[in-house]
Design a protein around this motif. Structure first.
Motif, PDB file in Angstrom:
ATOM      1  N   VAL A  97       5.681   6.742   3.422  1.00  0.00           N
ATOM      2  CA  VAL A  97       5.224   5.535   3.016  1.00  0.00           C
ATOM      3  C   VAL A  97       5.786   4.375   3.883  1.00  0.00           C
ATOM      4  O   VAL A  97       6.963   4.345   4.064  1.00  0.00           O
ATOM      5  CB  VAL A  97       5.878   5.163   1.618  1.00  0.00           C
ATOM      6  CG1 VAL A  97       5.318   3.991   1.158  1.00  0.00           C
ATOM      7  CG2 VAL A  97       5.176   6.401   0.433  1.00  0.00           C
ATOM      8  N   ASP A 100       6.011  -3.120   4.936  1.00  0.00           N
ATOM      9  CA  ASP A 100       5.131  -3.900   5.507  1.00  0.00           C
ATOM     10  C   ASP A 100       5.288  -4.189   6.985  1.00  0.00           C
ATOM     11  O   ASP A 100       4.410  -4.164   7.810  1.00  0.00           O
ATOM     12  CB  ASP A 100       5.425  -5.421   4.894  1.00  0.00           C
ATOM     13  CG  ASP A 100       4.898  -5.482   3.661  1.00  0.00           C
ATOM     14  OD1 ASP A 100       4.176  -4.502   3.040  1.00  0.00           O
ATOM     15  OD2 ASP A 100       5.015  -6.652   3.028  1.00  0.00           O
ATOM     16  N   ARG A 125      -0.072  -6.424   5.128  1.00  0.00           N
ATOM     17  CA  ARG A 125       0.963  -6.135   4.108  1.00  0.00           C
ATOM     18  C   ARG A 125       0.389  -5.493   2.886  1.00  0.00           C
ATOM     19  O   ARG A 125      -0.971  -5.309   2.613  1.00  0.00           O
ATOM     20  CB  ARG A 125       1.449  -7.476   3.505  1.00  0.00           C
ATOM     21  CG  ARG A 125       0.621  -8.362   3.041  1.00  0.00           C
ATOM     22  CD  ARG A 125       1.094  -9.790   2.564  1.00  0.00           C
ATOM     23  NE  ARG A 125       0.237 -10.601   2.073  1.00  0.00           N
ATOM     24  CZ  ARG A 125      -0.054 -10.851   0.917  1.00  0.00           C
ATOM     25  NH1 ARG A 125       0.763 -10.310  -0.303  1.00  0.00           N
ATOM     26  NH2 ARG A 125      -0.962 -11.727   0.358  1.00  0.00           N
ATOM     27  N   TRP A 126       1.149  -4.797   2.135  1.00  0.00           N
ATOM     28  CA  TRP A 126       0.868  -4.227   0.797  1.00  0.00           C
ATOM     29  C   TRP A 126       0.750  -5.130  -0.152  1.00  0.00           C
ATOM     30  O   TRP A 126       1.672  -6.177  -0.241  1.00  0.00           O
ATOM     31  CB  TRP A 126       1.882  -3.267   0.389  1.00  0.00           C
ATOM     32  CG  TRP A 126       2.241  -2.055   1.347  1.00  0.00           C
ATOM     33  CD1 TRP A 126       3.109  -1.719   2.225  1.00  0.00           C
ATOM     34  CD2 TRP A 126       1.123  -0.621   1.465  1.00  0.00           C
ATOM     35  NE1 TRP A 126       3.131  -0.560   2.921  1.00  0.00           N
ATOM     36  CE2 TRP A 126       1.974  -0.015   2.508  1.00  0.00           C
ATOM     37  CE3 TRP A 126       0.016  -0.392   0.907  1.00  0.00           C
ATOM     38  CZ2 TRP A 126       1.339   1.258   2.836  1.00  0.00           C
ATOM     39  CZ3 TRP A 126      -0.578   0.679   1.269  1.00  0.00           C
ATOM     40  CH2 TRP A 126       0.053   1.557   2.334  1.00  0.00           C
ATOM     41  N   THR A 128      -0.105  -5.689  -4.719  1.00  0.00           N
ATOM     42  CA  THR A 128      -0.321  -4.888  -5.940  1.00  0.00           C
ATOM     43  C   THR A 128      -1.270  -5.369  -6.934  1.00  0.00           C
ATOM     44  O   THR A 128      -1.557  -4.994  -8.152  1.00  0.00           O
ATOM     45  CB  THR A 128       1.170  -5.242  -6.753  1.00  0.00           C
ATOM     46  OG1 THR A 128       1.278  -6.307  -6.957  1.00  0.00           O
ATOM     47  CG2 THR A 128       2.224  -4.244  -6.049  1.00  0.00           C
ATOM     48  N   ASN A 131      -6.830  -3.472  -7.418  1.00  0.00           N
ATOM     49  CA  ASN A 131      -7.119  -2.326  -8.170  1.00  0.00           C
ATOM     50  C   ASN A 131      -8.802  -1.901  -7.877  1.00  0.00           C
ATOM     51  O   ASN A 131      -9.019  -0.776  -8.636  1.00  0.00           O
ATOM     52  CB  ASN A 131      -6.649  -2.348  -9.702  1.00  0.00           C
ATOM     53  CG  ASN A 131      -5.291  -2.886  -9.861  1.00  0.00           C
ATOM     54  OD1 ASN A 131      -4.352  -2.216  -8.998  1.00  0.00           O
ATOM     55  ND2 ASN A 131      -4.918  -3.750 -10.590  1.00  0.00           N
ATOM     56  N   ARG A 145      -4.532  -6.988   3.817  1.00  0.00           N
ATOM     57  CA  ARG A 145      -3.804  -6.293   2.859  1.00  0.00           C
ATOM     58  C   ARG A 145      -4.377  -4.962   2.337  1.00  0.00           C
ATOM     59  O   ARG A 145      -5.650  -4.783   2.226  1.00  0.00           O
ATOM     60  CB  ARG A 145      -4.117  -7.456   1.472  1.00  0.00           C
ATOM     61  CG  ARG A 145      -3.612  -8.658   1.850  1.00  0.00           C
ATOM     62  CD  ARG A 145      -4.187  -9.790   0.877  1.00  0.00           C
ATOM     63  NE  ARG A 145      -5.615  -9.935   1.029  1.00  0.00           N
ATOM     64  CZ  ARG A 145      -6.314 -10.489   2.035  1.00  0.00           C
ATOM     65  NH1 ARG A 145      -5.682 -11.232   2.923  1.00  0.00           N
ATOM     66  NH2 ARG A 145      -7.721 -10.360   2.041  1.00  0.00           N
ATOM     67  N   SER A 147      -4.017  -2.026  -0.693  1.00  0.00           N
ATOM     68  CA  SER A 147      -3.628  -1.773  -1.997  1.00  0.00           C
ATOM     69  C   SER A 147      -2.410  -0.686  -2.233  1.00  0.00           C
ATOM     70  O   SER A 147      -2.476   0.261  -1.491  1.00  0.00           O
ATOM     71  CB  SER A 147      -4.753  -1.022  -2.976  1.00  0.00           C
ATOM     72  OG  SER A 147      -4.310  -0.649  -4.226  1.00  0.00           O
ATOM     73  N   HIS A 148      -1.546  -1.208  -3.086  1.00  0.00           N
ATOM     74  CA  HIS A 148      -0.366  -0.147  -3.130  1.00  0.00           C
ATOM     75  C   HIS A 148      -0.667   1.207  -3.699  1.00  0.00           C
ATOM     76  O   HIS A 148      -0.026   2.270  -3.744  1.00  0.00           O
ATOM     77  CB  HIS A 148       0.653  -0.879  -3.932  1.00  0.00           C
ATOM     78  CG  HIS A 148       0.119  -0.648  -5.427  1.00  0.00           C
ATOM     79  ND1 HIS A 148      -0.863  -1.694  -6.163  1.00  0.00           N
ATOM     80  CD2 HIS A 148       0.479  -0.116  -6.595  1.00  0.00           C
ATOM     81  CE1 HIS A 148      -1.098  -1.328  -7.442  1.00  0.00           C
ATOM     82  NE2 HIS A 148      -0.334  -0.506  -7.821  1.00  0.00           N
ATOM     83  N   ARG A 149      -1.748   1.396  -4.224  1.00  0.00           N
ATOM     84  CA  ARG A 149      -2.558   2.646  -4.578  1.00  0.00           C
ATOM     85  C   ARG A 149      -2.514   3.526  -3.616  1.00  0.00           C
ATOM     86  O   ARG A 149      -2.588   4.849  -3.948  1.00  0.00           O
ATOM     87  CB  ARG A 149      -3.821   2.450  -5.445  1.00  0.00           C
ATOM     88  CG  ARG A 149      -3.821   1.681  -6.600  1.00  0.00           C
ATOM     89  CD  ARG A 149      -4.929   1.462  -7.428  1.00  0.00           C
ATOM     90  NE  ARG A 149      -5.701   0.927  -6.356  1.00  0.00           N
ATOM     91  CZ  ARG A 149      -7.224   1.221  -6.421  1.00  0.00           C
ATOM     92  NH1 ARG A 149      -7.865   2.362  -6.866  1.00  0.00           N
ATOM     93  NH2 ARG A 149      -8.127   0.407  -5.611  1.00  0.00           N
ATOM     94  N   GLN A 151      -0.395   3.956  -1.168  1.00  0.00           N
ATOM     95  CA  GLN A 151       1.060   4.675  -0.968  1.00  0.00           C
ATOM     96  C   GLN A 151       1.243   6.060  -1.445  1.00  0.00           C
ATOM     97  O   GLN A 151       0.932   6.189  -2.610  1.00  0.00           O
ATOM     98  CB  GLN A 151       2.247   3.778  -1.565  1.00  0.00           C
ATOM     99  CG  GLN A 151       2.200   2.535  -0.804  1.00  0.00           C
ATOM    100  CD  GLN A 151       2.932   1.434  -1.122  1.00  0.00           C
ATOM    101  OE1 GLN A 151       3.431   1.611  -2.537  1.00  0.00           O
ATOM    102  NE2 GLN A 151       3.479   0.256  -0.942  1.00  0.00           N
TER     103      GLN A 151
END
Length: 226
Positions: A97, A100, A125-126, A128, A131, A145, A147-149, A151
């Motif tokens: 993981v 940034d 960058r990540w 949140t 979605n 950008r 999505s944190h999904r 990760q």
């Protein structure tokens, strides 16, 4: 485009070398010599070396997995070690993981390897708050950008989404010129299939369509520019 070097190709990262004494028996060992298929449908090439007497190692090379084994190893041992090293590579990729800063560094590597360094984001960058799509970019500001999904997903999937958004810095739409930029990346279809599977499994309202040559561009699992 000439094939980039191992240093420039983020999909060529070796698994740690292992001493084959004794290998654990895999439930679904790979079969046959040379190239083999395994559950993730990538290609496996086994290379025997007389100089290698005690260790086994593996690494990704494009859409292939190279497994290096001692020449003296038996066929049964080869089967078990191929399966074991594939599991280690998959686990290694899923654990990785990036923060940034590392994500921005990866973007530079991908741009150099596949886009002749033409895509130069000002920020990567990540986030949140995405979605409904995996990634987005703003070409006018040169920002990307993700999505944190993403990760925890395999590295080649994150690389694909990042490269997808880098390509959007050069071509905003999903037309033929855009897809031509992604042709050099060997895991495009595999990554798209992975993301489509995630979308289907989650029963999201937006199911990405497949790319059709000559027809109108359809939504992509990596998302569109913001």
């Amino acid at each position: 485009m000439a094939a980039p070097s191992t240093r420039g190709r983020p999909d060529q990262r070796p698994a740690p070398e292992e001493a084959p004494q004794p290998p654990a028996r895999a439930e679904n060992p790979a079969s046959g010599h040379g190239e083999k298929s395994h559950p993730d449908r990538s290609r496996v090439e086994v290379r025997r070396s007389a100089r290698r007497s005690r260790t086994v190692s593996a690494y990704r090379e494009g859409d292939r997995t190279i497994v290096l084994i001692p020449a003296r190893m038996s066929h049964a041992e080869e089967q078990r070690w191929v399966a074991q090293m594939l599991e280690k590579l998959a686990a290694q990729e899923s654990r990785r993981v990036l923060g940034d800063d590392a994500l921005a560094a990866r973007a530079r590597e991908l741009s150099a390897a596949y886009l002749d360094e033409r895509a130069r984001p000002a920020q990567v960058r990540w986030v949140t708050n995405q979605n409904s799509r995996w990634g987005s970019c703003t070409p006018s500001e040169r920002t990307i950008r993700l999505s944190h999904r993403l990760q925890g997903m395999p590295e080649y999937v994150v690389d694909y989404v990042l490269l997808h958004e880098l390509a959007h810095l050069l071509v905003p739409d999903h037309g033929p010129a855009f897809w031509a930029l992604l042709e050099a990346y060997p895991r495009t279809e595999r990554a798209r299939g992975y993301l489509e599977g995630v979308v289907s499994a989650a029963r999201l309202p937006h199911i990405p369509g497949a790319r059709h040559a000559g027809g109108p561009a359809e939504p992509d699992p990596a998302g569109s520019c913001g």
